[in-house]
Design a protein around this motif. Sequence first.
Motif, PDB file in Angstrom:
ATOM      1  N   PRO A  54       0.818  -1.220   0.000  1.00  0.00           N
ATOM      2  CA  PRO A  54       0.000   0.000   0.000  1.00  0.00           C
ATOM      3  C   PRO A  54       0.854   1.274   0.000  1.00  0.00           C
ATOM      4  CG  PRO A  54      -0.788  -1.537   1.658  1.00  0.00           C
ATOM      5  CD  PRO A  54       0.539  -2.063   1.163  1.00  0.00           C
ATOM      6  N   GLU A  55       0.227   2.352  -0.392  1.00  0.00           N
ATOM      7  CA  GLU A  55       0.876   3.656  -0.309  1.00  0.00           C
ATOM      8  C   GLU A  55       1.144   3.969   1.160  1.00  0.00           C
ATOM      9  OE1 GLU A  55       1.757   5.863  -2.815  1.00  0.00           O
ATOM     10  OE2 GLU A  55       1.225   4.231  -4.192  1.00  0.00           O
ATOM     11  N   LEU A  56       2.173   4.718   1.388  1.00  0.00           N
ATOM     12  CA  LEU A  56       2.534   5.117   2.741  1.00  0.00           C
ATOM     13  C   LEU A  56       1.440   6.001   3.328  1.00  0.00           C
ATOM     14  CD1 LEU A  56       4.875   4.967   4.768  1.00  0.00           C
ATOM     15  CD2 LEU A  56       5.799   7.021   3.730  1.00  0.00           C
ATOM     16  N   PRO A  57       0.918   5.665   4.510  1.00  0.00           N
ATOM     17  CA  PRO A  57      -0.108   6.516   5.114  1.00  0.00           C
ATOM     18  C   PRO A  57       0.487   7.877   5.479  1.00  0.00           C
ATOM     19  CG  PRO A  57       0.277   4.553   6.478  1.00  0.00           C
ATOM     20  CD  PRO A  57       1.238   4.515   5.339  1.00  0.00           C
ATOM     21  N   TYR A  58      -0.290   8.924   5.286  1.00  0.00           N
ATOM     22  CA  TYR A  58       0.180  10.257   5.648  1.00  0.00           C
ATOM     23  C   TYR A  58       0.229  10.347   7.168  1.00  0.00           C
ATOM     24  CZ  TYR A  58       0.636  15.244   6.172  1.00  0.00           C
ATOM     25  OH  TYR A  58       1.090  16.487   6.526  1.00  0.00           O
ATOM     26  N   TYR A  59       1.365  10.813   7.683  1.00  0.00           N
ATOM     27  CA  TYR A  59       1.533  10.916   9.125  1.00  0.00           C
ATOM     28  C   TYR A  59       2.520  12.030   9.426  1.00  0.00           C
ATOM     29  CZ  TYR A  59       2.717   9.581  13.930  1.00  0.00           C
ATOM     30  OH  TYR A  59       2.923   9.569  15.281  1.00  0.00           O
ATOM     31  N   GLU A  60       2.106  13.012  10.189  1.00  0.00           N
ATOM     32  CA  GLU A  60       2.987  14.127  10.569  1.00  0.00           C
ATOM     33  C   GLU A  60       3.770  13.736  11.812  1.00  0.00           C
ATOM     34  OE1 GLU A  60       0.441  17.557  10.934  1.00  0.00           O
ATOM     35  OE2 GLU A  60       0.429  17.872   8.776  1.00  0.00           O
ATOM     36  N   TRP A  61       4.810  12.925  11.623  1.00  0.00           N
ATOM     37  CA  TRP A  61       5.590  12.425  12.754  1.00  0.00           C
ATOM     38  C   TRP A  61       6.216  13.552  13.563  1.00  0.00           C
ATOM     39  CZ3 TRP A  61      10.727  13.686  12.551  1.00  0.00           C
ATOM     40  CH2 TRP A  61      11.236  14.030  11.300  1.00  0.00           C
ATOM     41  N   GLU A  66       3.759  12.008  21.127  1.00  0.00           N
ATOM     42  CA  GLU A  66       4.787  11.133  21.693  1.00  0.00           C
ATOM     43  C   GLU A  66       5.562  10.497  20.549  1.00  0.00           C
ATOM     44  OE1 GLU A  66       3.613   8.342  24.684  1.00  0.00           O
ATOM     45  OE2 GLU A  66       1.949   9.608  25.306  1.00  0.00           O
ATOM     46  N   PRO A  67       6.875  10.377  20.697  1.00  0.00           N
ATOM     47  CA  PRO A  67       7.640   9.712  19.638  1.00  0.00           C
ATOM     48  C   PRO A  67       7.289   8.239  19.559  1.00  0.00           C
ATOM     49  CG  PRO A  67       9.049  10.202  21.519  1.00  0.00           C
ATOM     50  CD  PRO A  67       7.706  10.795  21.813  1.00  0.00           C
ATOM     51  N   GLY A  68       7.381   7.716  18.392  1.00  0.00           N
ATOM     52  CA  GLY A  68       7.090   6.302  18.194  1.00  0.00           C
ATOM     53  C   GLY A  68       6.861   6.027  16.735  1.00  0.00           C
ATOM     54  N   PRO A  69       6.526   4.788  16.408  1.00  0.00           N
ATOM     55  CA  PRO A  69       6.375   4.442  15.003  1.00  0.00           C
ATOM     56  C   PRO A  69       5.202   5.148  14.337  1.00  0.00           C
ATOM     57  CG  PRO A  69       5.978   2.521  16.408  1.00  0.00           C
ATOM     58  CD  PRO A  69       6.333   3.660  17.291  1.00  0.00           C
ATOM     59  N   SER A  70       5.334   5.324  13.041  1.00  0.00           N
ATOM     60  CA  SER A  70       4.245   5.827  12.201  1.00  0.00           C
ATOM     61  C   SER A  70       3.182   4.741  12.100  1.00  0.00           C
ATOM     62  CB  SER A  70       4.779   6.133  10.796  1.00  0.00           C
ATOM     63  OG  SER A  70       5.786   7.098  10.846  1.00  0.00           O
ATOM     64  N   PRO A  71       2.029   5.056  11.525  1.00  0.00           N
ATOM     65  CA  PRO A  71       1.052   3.990  11.266  1.00  0.00           C
ATOM     66  C   PRO A  71       1.652   2.969  10.307  1.00  0.00           C
ATOM     67  CG  PRO A  71       0.047   6.155  10.998  1.00  0.00           C
ATOM     68  CD  PRO A  71       1.521   6.366  11.145  1.00  0.00           C
ATOM     69  N   SER A  72       1.269   1.722  10.449  1.00  0.00           N
ATOM     70  CA  SER A  72       1.815   0.666   9.603  1.00  0.00           C
ATOM     71  C   SER A  72       1.402   0.854   8.147  1.00  0.00           C
ATOM     72  CB  SER A  72       1.333  -0.704  10.089  1.00  0.00           C
ATOM     73  OG  SER A  72       1.863  -1.720   9.282  1.00  0.00           O
ATOM     74  N   THR A  73       2.333   0.555   7.257  1.00  0.00           N
ATOM     75  CA  THR A  73       2.048   0.603   5.825  1.00  0.00           C
ATOM     76  C   THR A  73       1.050  -0.481   5.445  1.00  0.00           C
ATOM     77  OG1 THR A  73       4.313   1.360   5.449  1.00  0.00           O
ATOM     78  CG2 THR A  73       3.124   0.555   3.536  1.00  0.00           C
ATOM     79  N   VAL A  74       1.221  -1.673   6.009  1.00  0.00           N
ATOM     80  CA  VAL A  74       0.389  -2.826   5.673  1.00  0.00           C
ATOM     81  C   VAL A  74      -0.614  -3.059   6.797  1.00  0.00           C
ATOM     82  CG1 VAL A  74       0.421  -5.309   5.194  1.00  0.00           C
ATOM     83  CG2 VAL A  74       2.266  -3.862   4.343  1.00  0.00           C
ATOM     84  N   PRO A  75      -1.899  -3.201   6.469  1.00  0.00           N
ATOM     85  CA  PRO A  75      -2.886  -3.449   7.518  1.00  0.00           C
ATOM     86  C   PRO A  75      -2.631  -4.779   8.222  1.00  0.00           C
ATOM     87  CG  PRO A  75      -3.951  -3.135   5.370  1.00  0.00           C
ATOM     88  CD  PRO A  75      -2.485  -3.150   5.141  1.00  0.00           C
ATOM     89  N   SER A  76      -3.027  -4.853   9.472  1.00  0.00           N
ATOM     90  CA  SER A  76      -2.889  -6.085  10.237  1.00  0.00           C
ATOM     91  C   SER A  76      -3.649  -7.211   9.533  1.00  0.00           C
ATOM     92  CB  SER A  76      -3.448  -5.873  11.642  1.00  0.00           C
ATOM     93  OG  SER A  76      -3.200  -7.008  12.428  1.00  0.00           O
ATOM     94  N   GLY A  77      -3.060  -8.398   9.542  1.00  0.00           N
ATOM     95  CA  GLY A  77      -3.695  -9.555   8.913  1.00  0.00           C
ATOM     96  C   GLY A  77      -3.381  -9.703   7.438  1.00  0.00           C
ATOM     97  N   ASP A 167      11.367   3.552  13.013  1.00  0.00           N
ATOM     98  CA  ASP A 167      11.619   4.888  13.524  1.00  0.00           C
ATOM     99  C   ASP A 167      10.438   5.793  13.183  1.00  0.00           C
ATOM    100  OD1 ASP A 167      13.459   6.682  14.894  1.00  0.00           O
ATOM    101  OD2 ASP A 167      13.505   7.759  12.993  1.00  0.00           O
ATOM    102  N   CYS A 168      10.245   6.847  13.963  1.00  0.00           N
ATOM    103  CA  CYS A 168       9.084   7.726  13.803  1.00  0.00           C
ATOM    104  C   CYS A 168       8.989   8.360  12.423  1.00  0.00           C
ATOM    105  CB  CYS A 168       9.098   8.818  14.872  1.00  0.00           C
ATOM    106  SG  CYS A 168      10.540   9.904  14.787  1.00  0.00           S
ATOM    107  N   CYS A 169      10.118   8.661  11.787  1.00  0.00           N
ATOM    108  CA  CYS A 169      10.092   9.357  10.502  1.00  0.00           C
ATOM    109  C   CYS A 169      10.151   8.395   9.317  1.00  0.00           C
ATOM    110  CB  CYS A 169      11.232  10.360  10.413  1.00  0.00           C
ATOM    111  SG  CYS A 169      12.860   9.609  10.455  1.00  0.00           S
TER     112      CYS A 169
END
Length: 186
Positions: A54-61, A66-77, A167-169
């Motif tokens: 999938p396309e990279l989800p838009y996320y303003e890291w 709080e620092p942490g991972p961006s939303p996952s590129t691939v949906p769970s499952g 990483d967050c970015c």
Amino acid sequence: MYDRRDQDQGPGKAAPKPSASAAEGAAEAEAVVFVCATCEVPLTGPLTRLPAVPELPYYEWWNAEEPGPSPSTVPSGCYAIETEPYGAPLVVSEVPAQVMPRYGTKSNEHGQYLVSQGPRGNIVINPDDAHGLEVQHVSSACCGATPTGGMNQLCACGTFVATLCSDCCCPYELHLSADRVRAVGP
């Protein structure tokens, strides 16, 4: 892919839709579990293949509370196959280019752009769908792992099987090595 159900069926006539149970049965039939090719230990639960990463989800890291991972590129499952080179080794590029898919640009200490000559065909999954992996020698950034140092996830048997990007970015994804895992029925 062209699907005849998508063509115009005439005025007021919609294409028939498969029942929920038929769709669930098809997804169940296509689901696979990825296991370590060395020891056969399951590394994921059942996952269903997507047609592409999938396309990279838009996320303003940079604006995250709080620092942490961006939303996952691939949906769970789910999983997808990476068709482009991913991970180490990185080599000098004559022109500016993304170092690897969904990652952005990277340059060396001389300001030369780098691109991946890593393997193609990695299995991209949501990192939260993996289990039994241990982080090892991570090429790190401010709050997670980057894929620039190569495979960084060990199976319990000691075999490197995947590359985590967390990483967050960066995109939040786990790349299972097609040479070190195999798919089995659930």
